[in-house]
Motif scaffolding. Structure first.
Motif: not given
Length: 189
Positions: A58-84
Motif C-alpha cells: 500500500x505504501x513503501x517506508x513511512x515514518x509517521x507522525x501525528x500531523x493531524x494534531x500539529x506534531x510532525x516532529x515524532x520520528x527523529x534522527x533516523x537513517x534510511x540508506x540503500x533502500x529500493x
C-alpha cells in the motif's frame, strides 16, 4: 531490536511495524504484497532502515507522525540508506520528524510521491533517485533546514515540489543546491 539479514516478508495487512521504540535496525529485508505499508515507524527515534527492498505494498517506508494534531516532529534522527522502493500504491518514502538522513535510496514507479517530507526540521537527502512516480519525485512541505544534495528526479508528474501549509517564510529556508537534478538539469532554489 534488529530485524533482517536477508529475511523475506510477504502478504498481510502491515509489513514491519515499530511504534514508540528507539534504536532499532531493519536491515536487508525483502518486503512485498502488504495492503498497508511495507515498513512503518511511529514515534521512533535513532533507527536504521538500510538495504531493504519494499514493493507492491500500500505504501513503501513511512515514518509517521501525528500531523493531524500539529506534531510532525515524532520520528527523529533516523537513517534510511540503500533502500529500493518500487511499485507501491502510495508514496515510496514518507517522513515526518527532525534530523533524519535519507541516502542512496531509489524510489521508483510508486502510485504516490517518490519521497515525501512533511514537517520536521533539518532533514538531509543525499544521492537519492526518484523516478516515474505518479505524483512528486521529491516533495518537501513545512520542513525548514532541509538539505538536498545530488538527488535525481525524472519522469514524475511533478518532479520537485516545495510548499508550506502556513504563511511563514521560514518554512522555505532550505539548503538546495544545483547538484540536485530534474530530467538531468540542475535545480535553482
Amino acid at each position: 531490536y534488529s530485524q533482517g539479514d536477508g529475511s523475506s516478508y510477504s502478504y498481510g495487512t502491515q509489513g514491519i511495524y515499530v511504534e514508540a521504540s528507539d534504536g532499532n535496525s531493519i536491515l536487508r529485508n525483502s518486503i512485498s504484497d502488504f495492503t498497508a505499508n511495507g515498513i512503518l515507524f511511529a514515534f521512533a527515534d535513532s533507527n536504521s532502515i538500510d538495504g531493504n527492498q519494499v514493493y507492491n505494498c500500500g505504501g513503501g517506508i513511512y515514518l509517521a507522525g501525528d500531523g493531524a494534531n500539529g506534531s510532525y516532529s515524532s520520528n527523529n534522527n533516523n537513517t534510511l540508506q540503500g533502500n529500493i522502493i518500487s511499485y507501491n500504491n502510495g508514496n515510496g518514502i514518507g517522513i515526518t520528524g527532525d534530523g533524519n538522513l535519507l541516502e542512496n535510496n531509489e524510489s521508483r514507479n510508486n502510485g504516490g510521491s517518490g519521497i515525501d517530507i512533511i514537517g520536521g526540521e533539518n532533514n538531509t537527502l543525499l544521492d537519492n533517485i526518484a523516478d516515474n512516480n505518479y505524483y512528486e519525485g521529491i516533495s518537501v512541505w513545512n520542513a525548514p533546514g532541509t538539505l538536498l544534495r545530488d538527488n535525481a528526479m525524472s519522469g514524475n508528474q511533478v518532479n520537485f515540489d516545495v510548499a508550506s501549509m502556513s504563511e511563514y517564510f521560514e518554512d522555505y529556508n532550505m539548503d538546495i543546491d544545483t547538484s540536485n537534478t530534474v530530467e538531468g538539469h540542475p535545480i535553482y532554489y
